[in-house]
Structures are given as C-alpha cells and as structure tokens.
Design a protein around this motif. Structure first.
Motif, PDB file in Angstrom:
ATOM      1  N   PRO C  81      17.996 -22.186 -33.522  1.00 41.27           N
ATOM      2  CA  PRO C  81      17.792 -21.796 -32.124  1.00 41.27           C
ATOM      3  C   PRO C  81      17.822 -20.278 -31.984  1.00 41.27           C
ATOM      4  O   PRO C  81      18.644 -19.610 -32.612  1.00 41.27           O
ATOM      5  CB  PRO C  81      19.005 -22.402 -31.398  1.00 41.27           C
ATOM      6  CG  PRO C  81      19.594 -23.389 -32.329  1.00 41.27           C
ATOM      7  CD  PRO C  81      19.237 -22.964 -33.710  1.00 41.27           C
ATOM      8  N   THR C  82      16.909 -19.709 -31.209  1.00 41.12           N
ATOM      9  CA  THR C  82      16.988 -18.280 -30.914  1.00 41.12           C
ATOM     10  C   THR C  82      17.828 -18.156 -29.639  1.00 41.12           C
ATOM     11  O   THR C  82      17.902 -19.095 -28.859  1.00 41.12           O
ATOM     12  CB  THR C  82      15.608 -17.659 -30.653  1.00 41.12           C
ATOM     13  OG1 THR C  82      14.932 -18.440 -29.676  1.00 41.12           O
ATOM     14  CG2 THR C  82      14.769 -17.605 -31.920  1.00 41.12           C
ATOM     15  N   PRO C  83      18.455 -17.007 -29.394  1.00 40.90           N
ATOM     16  CA  PRO C  83      19.255 -16.842 -28.177  1.00 40.90           C
ATOM     17  C   PRO C  83      18.420 -17.058 -26.913  1.00 40.90           C
ATOM     18  O   PRO C  83      18.854 -17.721 -25.978  1.00 40.90           O
ATOM     19  CB  PRO C  83      19.747 -15.401 -28.264  1.00 40.90           C
ATOM     20  CG  PRO C  83      19.689 -15.058 -29.706  1.00 40.90           C
ATOM     21  CD  PRO C  83      18.529 -15.819 -30.270  1.00 40.90           C
ATOM     22  N   PHE C  84      17.192 -16.491 -26.902  1.00 40.10           N
ATOM     23  CA  PHE C  84      16.327 -16.733 -25.743  1.00 40.10           C
ATOM     24  C   PHE C  84      14.881 -16.865 -26.187  1.00 40.10           C
ATOM     25  O   PHE C  84      14.513 -16.479 -27.298  1.00 40.10           O
ATOM     26  CB  PHE C  84      16.485 -15.644 -24.675  1.00 40.10           C
ATOM     27  CG  PHE C  84      16.104 -14.255 -25.124  1.00 40.10           C
ATOM     28  CD1 PHE C  84      17.073 -13.393 -25.642  1.00 40.10           C
ATOM     29  CD2 PHE C  84      14.795 -13.796 -25.027  1.00 40.10           C
ATOM     30  CE1 PHE C  84      16.736 -12.107 -26.054  1.00 40.10           C
ATOM     31  CE2 PHE C  84      14.458 -12.513 -25.436  1.00 40.10           C
ATOM     32  CZ  PHE C  84      15.428 -11.675 -25.955  1.00 40.10           C
ATOM     33  N   CYS C  85      14.090 -17.436 -25.300  1.00 40.93           N
ATOM     34  CA  CYS C  85      12.715 -17.788 -25.634  1.00 40.93           C
ATOM     35  C   CYS C  85      11.866 -17.545 -24.385  1.00 40.93           C
ATOM     36  O   CYS C  85      12.263 -17.966 -23.291  1.00 40.93           O
ATOM     37  CB  CYS C  85      12.730 -19.281 -25.966  1.00 40.93           C
ATOM     38  SG  CYS C  85      11.497 -19.788 -27.123  1.00 40.93           S
ATOM     39  N   VAL C  86      10.727 -16.830 -24.530  1.00 45.94           N
ATOM     40  CA  VAL C  86       9.851 -16.578 -23.382  1.00 45.94           C
ATOM     41  C   VAL C  86       8.543 -17.338 -23.590  1.00 45.94           C
ATOM     42  O   VAL C  86       7.825 -17.078 -24.566  1.00 45.94           O
ATOM     43  CB  VAL C  86       9.567 -15.057 -23.232  1.00 45.94           C
ATOM     44  CG1 VAL C  86       8.725 -14.800 -21.994  1.00 45.94           C
ATOM     45  CG2 VAL C  86      10.874 -14.277 -23.145  1.00 45.94           C
ATOM     46  N   LEU C  87       8.261 -18.288 -22.709  1.00 46.06           N
ATOM     47  CA  LEU C  87       7.085 -19.158 -22.863  1.00 46.06           C
ATOM     48  C   LEU C  87       6.127 -18.966 -21.692  1.00 46.06           C
ATOM     49  O   LEU C  87       6.499 -19.208 -20.545  1.00 46.06           O
ATOM     50  CB  LEU C  87       7.539 -20.629 -22.923  1.00 46.06           C
ATOM     51  CG  LEU C  87       8.663 -20.947 -23.925  1.00 46.06           C
ATOM     52  CD1 LEU C  87       9.141 -22.382 -23.743  1.00 46.06           C
ATOM     53  CD2 LEU C  87       8.175 -20.727 -25.357  1.00 46.06           C
ATOM     54  N   ASP C  88       4.909 -18.542 -21.987  1.00 45.11           N
ATOM     55  CA  ASP C  88       3.943 -18.252 -20.931  1.00 45.11           C
ATOM     56  C   ASP C  88       2.900 -19.359 -20.828  1.00 45.11           C
ATOM     57  O   ASP C  88       1.944 -19.409 -21.614  1.00 45.11           O
ATOM     58  CB  ASP C  88       3.262 -16.895 -21.220  1.00 45.11           C
ATOM     59  CG  ASP C  88       2.525 -16.333 -20.014  1.00 45.11           C
ATOM     60  OD1 ASP C  88       2.249 -15.127 -19.995  1.00 45.11           O
ATOM     61  OD2 ASP C  88       2.213 -17.111 -19.083  1.00 45.11           O
ATOM     62  N   GLU C  89       3.096 -20.238 -19.855  1.00 45.74           N
ATOM     63  CA  GLU C  89       2.157 -21.334 -19.564  1.00 45.74           C
ATOM     64  C   GLU C  89       1.817 -22.173 -20.797  1.00 45.74           C
ATOM     65  O   GLU C  89       0.656 -22.515 -21.009  1.00 45.74           O
ATOM     66  CB  GLU C  89       0.874 -20.783 -18.905  1.00 45.74           C
ATOM     67  CG  GLU C  89       1.158 -20.076 -17.589  1.00 45.74           C
ATOM     68  CD  GLU C  89      -0.037 -20.008 -16.638  1.00 45.74           C
ATOM     69  OE1 GLU C  89      -0.863 -20.951 -16.658  1.00 45.74           O
ATOM     70  OE2 GLU C  89      -0.138 -19.039 -15.877  1.00 45.74           O
ATOM     71  N   ILE C  90       2.821 -22.515 -21.614  1.00 47.18           N
ATOM     72  CA  ILE C  90       2.512 -23.258 -22.843  1.00 47.18           C
ATOM     73  C   ILE C  90       2.151 -24.720 -22.569  1.00 47.18           C
ATOM     74  O   ILE C  90       1.619 -25.401 -23.446  1.00 47.18           O
ATOM     75  CB  ILE C  90       3.630 -23.185 -23.905  1.00 47.18           C
ATOM     76  CG1 ILE C  90       4.853 -24.002 -23.509  1.00 47.18           C
ATOM     77  CG2 ILE C  90       4.000 -21.738 -24.198  1.00 47.18           C
ATOM     78  CD1 ILE C  90       5.814 -24.187 -24.697  1.00 47.18           C
TER      79      ILE C  90
END
Ligand SMILES: Nc1ncnc2c1ncn2[C@@H]1O[C@H](COP(=O)(O)OP(=O)(O)OP(=O)(O)O)[C@@H](O)[C@H]1O
Ligand SMILES: Nc1ncnc2c1ncn2[C@@H]1O[C@H](COP(=O)(O)OP(=O)(O)OP(=O)(O)O)[C@@H](O)[C@H]1O
Ligand SMILES: [Mg+2]
Ligand SMILES: [Mg+2]
Lengths: 153, 165, 153, 165
Positions: C81-90
């Motif tokens: 797991p990464t600490p945070f994840c940024v997902l753009d309209e996946i």
C-alpha cells in the motif's frame, strides 16, 4: 487538385470555428497549414475555449478535448455529409451539460446523415429515435431487444 | 443511401442470430459493459470490408468467429448481412435495396455476396468507396478513439482531410 | 534480488486473481512471465470474465479492460500500500453497476491508503468522506468549494 | 504518512489561492469539464518533483504558471505547498508535520522549501522516494491513462512491477 484541397480546407476551417462556437458557447477555433507546401503541409489545430487564453492544445481538459474533437468531426461532416455514421461512445469525456449540447447537435445533423450511436449517457439516449438494448442474459452470448422510448418520439 | 438493417450470426458474441432495424434518424445502442455493443460496430466495419484484425480488436481474423463460452461450443462460421436503401441511386447498381453479406469459416475460407450473388471483397468495398464511409476518424469512430483527431501528428491528420476534401 | 522479485511477483499474481474475482463477480485472472529469464522477461496479462472463454486481452470490451486494469492496480496496492493515491477518472469506462463495485472496493482499501479521486460518477462520490467542487465562476479561474455529503457520512 | 492539505496559487488555472484539506479516507473532487480538477492532480505531481512538462500536459515548464484570461493578466509565479502528517515517522525527518513547497518564476528561476527552509528539488523527491509515490501507473494515475497498464508492451510493464516489488 491543390486548388480543390485549398477550397475544401477553407470550408472545413470556417465550419470548425462555427461548430466550436456552437458546442462551447463561444470561444474560437482554427485550422492552419503548418507550412507553405500546400500539398504536403500538416494541419495544426488551434482552440480557445470562451474566456480563456489561447494555449497549447495539450493543456485543455479531457472534456474540452473531447468536445473540440467532436466539433472538428462535425465540421468535416458539414462540408461532406456521409450517408451514415457509427459513433462508439464519443461523448465519454463530456460532463452532463456538454452531453446535452452534443445531443442537440446530433439531432441537427441527423437530417442529412443517419447516426448509429453506442452510448451509456442519458442525454444521448434522449436524442435517439430508436433505442436498442444489448444484454448477455446467458453469459458470453449477446442478445438485442428493442426499447420503447418515453416521451413520445 | 441509408442503412435499413443488419443481421449478425456467429460474429463475436452473437452466437444466436440477431437483427437490428435502423430508421433514418438516430439509433442508440445501450447496455452494460461487455454486453456486445461495440461488437455491433465491429460487425458493421467487417461487412463493409475491414481487413485488419487489429482494427477489430483481434489478433487474427479468425478471432471474429464466436469462440464459445463455458457452456456453449464455438461456431464454425461468422456471418454479417447489411441491407441498405438505395432509392436515391447513390450506389451505381440498379437495385433500390442492396444487401451485402460476408462470411468467414474457421478453415479460413471467405464468402462475399451482393443480393445473394457471390462476388469479391473489393466489389463490396467499392460500393461504399465514394460515399466517404469506411475509413476511421470521421464516419466510423471506434471506442476511445475520438481524441485521435487531436493527438495524431499534424501530417497524419492531413490524410483524414484529404479523404474528406 | 531475483528471489525478492519472484516472491513479490507471486503475491501480486495471487492478489490479481482475487481482486479480479471480486470486481467481476467471478472469472479468472493471471500474470505470467513470458520467458525463463526472470530478470528480463516481460509480464503477460491473462483475463477471463465470468462465463466467457479465455481470449486475447484485446477482445475485451472497454469497460472490461477498465475494470481489469483497476483489479491489477489494486493487486499491487494490496501487496504494497502507498500512503496516498491520486486517481483521475479511472472509472470512466465503467457502467453504473461496475462503478458501484469499484466504489465498494475503494472503501475497503481506504483503511490503509488515503485516496484522492477525481470523478463525475455518482457511485464514486457516494463512497467519499470529503467532497470538493471545482468551478470556474469567472471564466478561466478555478475556485474550490467544500460540498456537504448527504446521508450522514 | 498522509496528506493534510494542499495550497495552490498561480499554478495553471488557480489564479486565486485555493486550499484543500484532506481527511485520511477518500476525498472526491468533482466539477464541470475544464473547471480545474485535473489541474489539482497536476499540482500534486508538480510539488512532489515532476520534471516533465509533457506529463503535466504542457510544452514547457513555464506553461504551469497562470497564463491569464481575457480579463486577467498572467501571473509571474506558480506556487504549490503540500503538507503531510508524519506522526508515524515514515519520513526520516524529525517533524510530525512536513510542508513541501515549490515555486517557479517566469524568469525560469525555481525555489524549493521543506518547512519553509530552502532546499534542493531532490531533497523533496527523496522524501517520497521509498513510499512508492511519484511514479505514474500505480499511485498517481492520470486521466485517460488507467488502460496503459494493460496496453503497454509486456517489457515496459515490468518496470512498474519492479518499482512496486
Ligand atoms: N469471437 C468471440 N467469441 C465470443 N465472445 C467474443 C468474441 N469476440 C469478442 N467477444 C466478447 O465480446 C465482449 C466484448 O463486447 P463489446 O466490446 O461489444 O462490449 P461493449 O458492450 O461495447 O462493452 P463496453 O460498454 O464495456 O464498451 C467481450 O467480453 C469478449 O469476450
Ligand atoms: N497555465 C495556465 N493558465 C491558465 N489556465 C490554464 C493553464 N494551464 C491550464 N489551464 C486551463 O485549465 C483548464 C483545464 O483544467 P483541467 O484539466 O483541470 O479540467 P478538468 O476539471 O479536469 O476537466 P475535465 O472534466 O474535462 O477533465 C483548461 O481549460 C486550460 O486552459
Ligand atoms: Mg464498447
Ligand atoms: Mg480532467
């Protein structure tokens, strides 16, 4: 040959500015040949959404690119309508407000061109005269049913 | 010229024959992911003469024949028939209704027919050649491909304009 | 080094089959090294939606590919797991039913990873703890407002 | 480690300063086409140390500075600050709260700060290096790019796995 191309190119260019303004509610769009050699020059696309500054095409948002691409395609169709056109989810990147603009547009052009559209957007479905539903009741086997449209179409 | 109907059997996920009747305006095809909507657009491309398996999302042309499921056997033949109304005489054939049919057998054998008369693939391709239909980017736009008109290199885009202009 | 890779690869492989089954409600997925040279072999993706025959990845529908890609990404996140994840309209290619499965999935993983998602799908918005709306009241200038979530979240 | 907030001023369409506070769970960003949502994800990438203008959809790095509108002048500087909670000590710096700041001036000059102390870009990049954040394909997935994990050649996909594994 070159004269024919230059003539048609100018028409598509003018159409593009018009279709763009109609879909974006303003702004400016242009096509330019990127060289003097008319027979071989590439075609550059210039797009400026309303109120924004003219910037490189890549900085546009996903939806702005999608709408600009639709404007260009319709600019070509306006000059030379094809008998029919098959469009597979071309409004995927548009928000609901833009899907409605796209649907209105499609209706105007459908007097000269027959459209078959694949979509999952309600705004596009509402513009259709005929609606078909595809399902896989049995896994892996497609079945098609005619769907009745509400609202008297 | 406009499309009247399409009949599909054995092509991709259409194990059972299906028929769609088109009106002259806007026909919308809807349904869940993976149900077969884009397969219908592939069927239209294929019967118009598409020769690239890759454009039809396959690795080889045999991939368009129904491959079976966990509960159904594969079929040995894919067939698509497209019927067009030619009352305006746009197609220089003296019929007011033209049906083009394409068949592919697993053996690799193909059959092409115009109004049930055997012909060659190019006879079918030529029917649509002058109408502007058949080349991607403008009258047949595949899923996920509308952005290409903006992202292709300006030289490639030129081809699209020359076809139209 | 090779042992570490082989070990981690096996975990991602097993995770992928699990995340795939969970998102597709069945079926089968696998990862294979396409050669014996563990240090250099490429990674092949095998996907079979429930009830369908195993075929080349390219024949999958747009939505099936989108969901399979999400399954693979979460298979990797599950292992590390990464600490945070940024997902753009996946989830753009998914229909509403699949968006809801994706949203449930996201909630499960949000205990270990902080997610920032850009979306215009209601199903994804419903899974969020915090909602921000971005608008351009003044053309070309972005403004952000905090949106209250209904339904007690 | 988790994100606490981001402050953006002069970066792309954020002519006026905006601030978003994140909670530990799921934060959703919504809005119309072209409103600036993806620009926020670009701001996060940029402050984490992204050096490719192309990845940020620009032609040159100067493209990330607010370029003005029909009614507003361009700005001379883009600035993004990202504040992270480090109570779990994942980042080997003795602060429980770390703010990384990146500035770019039109002159081409850049400034980088950690908790308001000037540093180099690589000092910022190193903070996140062992966490798995920062490379596309798995923790930062750009618009239209989720399909890439399936369509890249199997050799390129390997790089993604090696980074994770
Ligand atoms: N030769 C074949 N035999 C059997 N099934 C096939 C064959 N070729 C493709 N399929 C199946 O057709 C399905 C894809 O259908 P299609 O692309 O038309 O879906 P779709 O309705 O457009 O979905 P989406 O909304 O996700 O785009 C895949 O699940 C694939 O396995
Ligand atoms: N340097 C800049 N100065 C001013 N405006 C900019 C700059 N860079 C990008 N923009 C503007 O930002 C807008 C794009 O924003 P963004 O990509 O964040 O939209 P979005 O909300 O993600 O939309 P979509 O839903 O369509 O993906 C474009 O209209 C572009 O003109
Ligand atoms: Mg499809
Ligand atoms: Mg966006």
């Amino acid at each position: 040959m070159t004269e024919q191309f230059k003539y048609n190119f100018r028409i598509i260019r003018e159409n593009f500015n018009l279709t763009f303004k109609e879909l974006f509610g303003g702004g400016y769009a242009d096509l330019r040949l990127d060289g003097d050699d008319v027979l071989n020059a590439g075609i550059e696309i210039i797009v400026q959404p309303p109120g924004k500054k003219l910037q490189t095409l890549s900085l546009l948002s996903g939806g702005e690119r999608g709408l600009a691409a639709i404007a260009l395609i319709f600019a070509i169709l306006k000059m030379k309508p094809t008998p029919f056109c098959v469009l597979d989810e071309i409004e995927a990147a548009l928000d609901d407000a833009n899907v409605n603009r796209f649907a209105e547009f499609l209706k105007d052009y459908s007097t000269r061109t027959q459209f078959i559209i694949i979509t999952h957007r309600k705004g596009s479905m509402a513009a259709a005269d005929t609606l078909y539903g595809v399902t896989m009741e049995e896994k892996g086997v497609s079945k098609v049913v005619s769907l009745k449209l509400e609202g008297g179409k | 010229m406009y499309l009247k109907r399409i009949e599909v059997k054995g092509f991709k996920s259409f194990a059972d024959k299906i028929e769609l009747d088109f009106n002259g305006g806007i026909t919308a095809i809807v349904g869940p992911n993976g149900s077969g909507k884009s397969n219908i657009s592939d069927a239209i491309r294929w019967v118009l003469g598409e020769q690239s398996a890759k454009t039809l999302r396959g690795a080889k042309m045999e991939d368009v024949i129904f491959a079976g499921t966990e509960t159904r056997k594969p079929l040995g033949c894919a067939e698509v028939s497209l019927t067009i109304d030619n009352s305006d005489g746009i197609v220089p054939i003296e019929y007011t209704e033209i049906t083009v049919t394409r068949r592919l057998y697993r053996s690799g054998e193909s059959e092409y027919l115009i109004n049930n008369t055997p012909c060659r693939l190019r006879d079918i391709q030529e029917i649509f050649m002058d109408t502007g239909i058949g080349k991607d980017g403008y009258s047949l736009i595949g899923q996920g491909r509308v952005d290409e008109i903006l992202s292709t290199r300006s030289e490639d885009r030129r081809n699209l304009f020359e076809e139209a202009a």
